[in-house]
Design a protein around this motif. Structure first.
Motif, mmCIF file in Angstrom:
data_model
loop_
_atom_site.group_PDB
_atom_site.id
_atom_site.type_symbol
_atom_site.label_atom_id
_atom_site.label_comp_id
_atom_site.label_asym_id
_atom_site.label_seq_id
_atom_site.Cartn_x
_atom_site.Cartn_y
_atom_site.Cartn_z
ATOM 1 N N HIS A 477 -4.579 4.272 9.502
ATOM 2 C CA HIS A 477 -4.058 3.339 8.502
ATOM 3 C C HIS A 477 -4.068 1.947 9.118
ATOM 4 O O HIS A 477 -3.110 1.520 9.770
ATOM 5 N N TRP A 508 10.636 0.925 14.999
ATOM 6 C CA TRP A 508 11.564 1.965 14.580
ATOM 7 C C TRP A 508 12.170 1.724 13.205
ATOM 8 O O TRP A 508 12.839 2.639 12.679
ATOM 9 N N ARG A 512 8.246 2.560 10.555
ATOM 10 C CA ARG A 512 8.662 3.923 10.181
ATOM 11 C C ARG A 512 8.785 4.061 8.670
ATOM 12 O O ARG A 512 8.281 5.024 8.077
ATOM 13 N N ARG A 513 9.436 3.101 8.039
ATOM 14 C CA ARG A 513 9.551 3.133 6.582
ATOM 15 C C ARG A 513 8.195 2.939 5.913
ATOM 16 O O ARG A 513 7.899 3.571 4.895
ATOM 17 N N HIS A 515 5.225 3.836 7.047
ATOM 18 C CA HIS A 515 4.445 5.073 7.130
ATOM 19 C C HIS A 515 4.958 6.111 6.131
ATOM 20 O O HIS A 515 4.169 6.858 5.536
ATOM 21 N N GLN A 516 6.246 6.185 5.957
ATOM 22 C CA GLN A 516 6.787 7.132 4.992
ATOM 23 C C GLN A 516 6.355 6.786 3.569
ATOM 24 O O GLN A 516 6.001 7.669 2.775
ATOM 25 N N ARG A 517 6.370 5.516 3.231
ATOM 26 C CA ARG A 517 5.937 5.114 1.891
ATOM 27 C C ARG A 517 4.451 5.296 1.700
ATOM 28 O O ARG A 517 3.987 5.668 0.628
ATOM 29 N N ALA A 519 2.642 7.592 2.916
ATOM 30 C CA ALA A 519 2.306 9.007 2.758
ATOM 31 C C ALA A 519 2.508 9.489 1.331
ATOM 32 O O ALA A 519 1.848 10.449 0.902
ATOM 33 N N ILE A 520 3.409 8.843 0.572
ATOM 34 C CA ILE A 520 3.687 9.304 -0.796
ATOM 35 C C ILE A 520 3.211 8.324 -1.852
ATOM 36 O O ILE A 520 3.374 8.579 -3.043
ATOM 37 N N ARG A 521 2.631 7.202 -1.432
ATOM 38 C CA ARG A 521 2.209 6.205 -2.414
ATOM 39 C C ARG A 521 1.004 6.706 -3.183
ATOM 40 O O ARG A 521 0.022 7.190 -2.607
#
Length: 837
Positions: A477, A508, A512-513, A515-517, A519-521
């Motif tokens: 990414h 951190w 981190r936030r 990457h989490q978004r 993955a579900i975007r």
């Protein structure tokens, strides 16, 4: 008086002494020659000396003695190409070179022309006749010009060539016109012809087929001046750029050899534009003409292929051909209707079918001498594909002289580019290729870590995407992974205390936030710009509190209010993310950052301007197809530029009657004209040929410059703005018009916006009207009523988005005549979208 007898003792002694001297000189020369060239035996050396300095020639012994002495003093005389040598060495080097021995023939010290009759010896070396005449400059005794070449001597002194050709002493009666003029040439009977009557012999060029004066006639045939300059003109290192190129001006007067690219011509006054510019051409009267005026006033003829009157580039069996058609035919070889081979079709049959040159007896050959393919000629008999492959290998060659196995997929992809000519130009001019050549020359293994060590730049990002596109590097990414490298370069001049806070804040919390978004975007988005902005705001805030002598533990709400009050833009509101992280790490107390004040769009495109722009996008064939399609979608639907750039053919849902565009969960019904534009955009070949990729990827409707990537949002915005489509105001107008007819959850899903409480419940206020009261700032704290309202909005959104797809498609439509294909009716004055159900 009686002649002495040849048997007289004095003559016999003199002949014996001459023979002995000749034998000694020959023996010395043979000894030195075999010592310099070990591969040459004594018999071959003596035979070469006899050819270079024949024995019957008077003074042959002297020549051989000079040769032996020079070879003894200069052992590398036959390999150093130095012209500071006796004349016999020039002839000997020619004989040995023709016999295949490893010698280098000396050339003229000024122009480098290789000849065996360089008679004039100067301190810098021997000169040819042309260089010698150029070097003999003086003041003309008749016209008074200084530093001109001397053509002859007269009683009054030396005269130049211009005065010599106008000198009555050399005038003769012309055999054709009978006038007394300077002779240009003589016929076989010895009578002279003037320049006006003499016609230079015409030859058919074996390269281009044009019948013109020949610049070179050899065993292969004649070459015109243009083809001679392109293919056979000698190449030498340029004294300015250092590259091996055709020399346009030979070295003289202390100036080095200059190639065609470095030599601009003498700066004189152009006879057409009257400006002092480099002039390399002359008109019919011999007056200087600059390059722009020459190209502008160059006479033209109707092209046999396109019919346009343009300057003739070459003449084929079909007739004169302009430059555009010349390149088009040579770069698109096709199957010949006679021989069946793939060649440039430069002739036609009686039935109009294309025929190659050899089938009609045309001498020009466009077959590559290296690979045997026809067409795409580039340089020195090779096609562009072979030239591209050679330059790619030279670009990616490592310090060991080989292309590393890791870089071979990249070399294969670049060498197999669909359009070799743009690829060659890219290799020559792009800064990215210089960076790639530097990485290859250093011999390092290509990796993401190696590229992260380089300073962030467009070239670094382009090389990274190119390596991933061709399978050299693994995918990652990139929008998020390049942020740490950017931060390290950003922290180079920052205090260590600030760096110790910025690194964990980025790694951190923000990353981190993100990457989490990611993955579900469900829709693509570029988060790197927002992350960089938040880090920069945090660094600015740390510098701000240092100026006031504060620590993070001493921060109070008044300090945050002062920070926000001093803001000249909304950028400082982003400090909320840094303070949220410091609060969670117990570095600061709980502080409140007000939300950005609500503001309605201030710049809206007027409806009287919006509908004519939409009509222009749908009907103007002069505009590029991608601009028309992107402009129409922006003016009609108003999606985000990010989502617009990432459209693919899979987003189009083609039906028997209707075409839909799937921007969200609900496909949008498209007008027929816009549907035709998008269908044409999806089916047409890529305007910019893409490199072959190892991993499968999407085919973008709007491809960008970077391999495998769509056009950037900035590039799309600039392209639409150049064609008179203001993206921001057009999108605001489209959203405002849709908001009056569509529920906010559906509008948010279709356009990629966020459903806010204002858009869900209250009507849209007039954006141009004054505010009666400032908006109330929102805080990060949510009350129980806020949570209750949010749950109600989510429930309303869930119920609304379950509307059947067909009902959603019929929910809105532009004025009817925008949907028509003929466009005969004028656009109505009434603005807005009308409900059809």
């Amino acid at each position: 008086m009686t002649a002495p007898s040849p048997t007289a003792p004095s003559i016999v002694a003199r002949l014996g002494a001459r023979a002995a001297r000749m034998e000694a000189a020959t023996s010395a020369a043979v000894g030195q020659l075999t010592l310099v060239l070990p591969s040459l035996d004594a018999q071959e050396a003596e035979a070469a000396l006899v050819t270079a300095a024949p024995i019957p020639v008077r003074g042959a012994a002297k020549f051989l003695e000079e040769l032996a002495g020079h070879l003894a003093a200069q052992p590398d005389a036959l390999t150093s190409d130095s012209s500071l040598c006796p004349p016999v060495l020039l002839r000997l080097a020619e004989v040995l070179h023709d016999s295949g021995h490893p010698v280098v023939r000396p050339g003229s010290a000024h122009c480098g022309k290789i000849r065996s009759d360089l008679r004039q010896l100067r301190p810098e070396g021997r000169l040819c006749g042309t260089c010698d005449s150029r070097s003999r400059q003086a003041t003309c005794a008749r016209c008074g010009r200084e530093n001109v070449r001397v053509a002859a001597r007269r009683p009054e002194g030396r005269i130049c060539h211009t005065c010599y050709h106008s000198d009555p002493e050399i005038f003769e009666e012309c055999a054709e016109c009978g006038q007394h003029r300077a002779p240009a040439v003589r016929r076989e009977d010895g009578r002279a012809l003037c320049r006006g009557c003499w016609k230079r012999p015409m030859h058919t060029c074996v390269s281009c087929g044009k019948t013109a004066a020949a610049a070179l006639v050899d065993a292969d045939g004649a070459l015109c001046h243009l083809c001679y300059n392109r293919h056979r003109r000698p190449r030498r290192p340029c004294g300015r750029c250092g590259q091996l190129k055709r020399i346009a001006r030979n070295a003289r007067d202390g100036q080095p050899d200059l190639c065609d690219g470095c030599y601009r011509g003498p700066e004189v006054t152009c006879s057409i534009c009257s400006r002092v510019r480099p002039c390399t051409s002359r008109d019919a009267q011999g007056q200087p003409v600059c390059g722009n005026c020459y190209r502008r006033n160059r006479p033209g003829e109707p092209c046999a292929r396109c019919g346009r009157t343009k300057p003739v580039n070459t003449r084929w069996p079909i007739g004169p051909v302009c430059m555009s058609c010349y390149n088009t035919v040579l770069r698109s070889p096709a199957e010949c209707s006679r021989c069946g081979t793939a060649q440039p079709l430069i002739a036609r049959n009686n039935d109009g079918a294309g025929v190659c040159g050899p089938c009609v007896g045309f001498a020009a050959d466009y077959t590559c001498r290296q690979c045997g393919r026809g067409g795409n000629p580039h340089s020195r008999g090779r096609c562009a594909h072979c030239v591209l492959a050679g330059r790619v290998n030279a670009l990616l060659t490592g310090p060991d002289g080989m292309v590393a196995p890791q870089r071979k997929p990249l070399a294969a992809a670049l060498a197999d580019a669909p359009s070799p000519f743009p690829a060659i130009q890219w290799l020559k001019e792009s800064p990215s290729t210089k960076l790639l050549a530097q990485l290859a020359a250093e011999g390092h293994t290509l990796s993401h870590e190696l590229l992260d060590e380089l300073p962030p730049s467009r070239n670094q990002r382009y090389i990274r995407q190119l390596l991933f596109h061709t399978g050299v590097l693994e995918e990652r990414h990139e929008d998020l992974e390049r942020i740490p490298g950017w931060l390290e370069h950003e922290l180079e001049d920052k205090p260590a205390a600030h760096a110790s806070l910025a690194r964990p804040f980025l790694h951190w919390f923000l990353l981190r936030r993100a990457h989490q978004r990611a993955a579900i975007r469900s829709h693509p988005a570029s988060a790197d710009r927002d992350l960089r902005r938040r880090v920069n705001v945090a660094l600015d805030f740390l510098a701000w509190i240092d100026q006031r002598g504060l620590d993070l533990a001493d921060l109070a709400q008044a300090h945050i209010d002062d920070w926000i009050a001093e803001a000249t833009s909304q950028r400082r509101y982003l400090i909320r993310y840094f303070l949220k992280w410091t609060t969670s790490r117990r570095l600061t107390r709980e502080l409140t950052v007000p939300s950005v004040p609500r503001q309605e769009p201030q710049n809206l495109l007027d409806e009287d301007d919006r509908w004519p722009l939409l009509q222009r996008c749908l009907t103007d064939e002069a505009m590029p197809t991608d601009v028309r399609a992107a402009g129409a979608i922006t003016l009609l639907i108003g999606p985000s530029t990010e989502r617009l750039c990432h459209l693919t053919p899979e987003h189009l849902k083609l039906g028997d009657k209707d075409t839909h565009l799937a921007l969200g969960r609900h496909p949008v019904l498209l007008p027929p004209r816009l549907a035709e534009l998008l269908r044409r955009l999806a089916e047409q070949p890529q305007l910019r040929p893409q490199l072959s990729r190892v991993r499968p990827g999407p085919r973008w409707l709007f491809p960008g410059m970077v391999p495998g990537k769509p056009i950037s949002t900035h590039g799309m915005t600039q392209k639409l703005n150049r064609h008179g489509i203001p993206v921001r105001t057009a999108r605001n107008a489209a959203l405002a018009s849709l908001a009056a007819d569509l529920p906010s959850p559906i509008l948010a899903d279709v356009t990629g916006c966020t459903a806010t409480p204002h858009s869900a419940g209250s009507p849209t206020p007039d954006a141009t009207g004054p505010r009666t009261s400032p908006p109330e700032p929102r805080t990060n704290r949510r009350t129980t009523d806020d949570r209750h309202d949010q749950r109600q909005r989510r429930a309303h959104s869930a119920r609304t988005t379950r509307v059947p797809t067909r009902a959603l498609e019929r929910c809105y439509a532009p004025p009817r005549n925008v949907w028509r294909r003929d466009g005969a009716q004028a656009l109505p004055r009434r603005s807005g979208l009308r409900r059809r159900c």
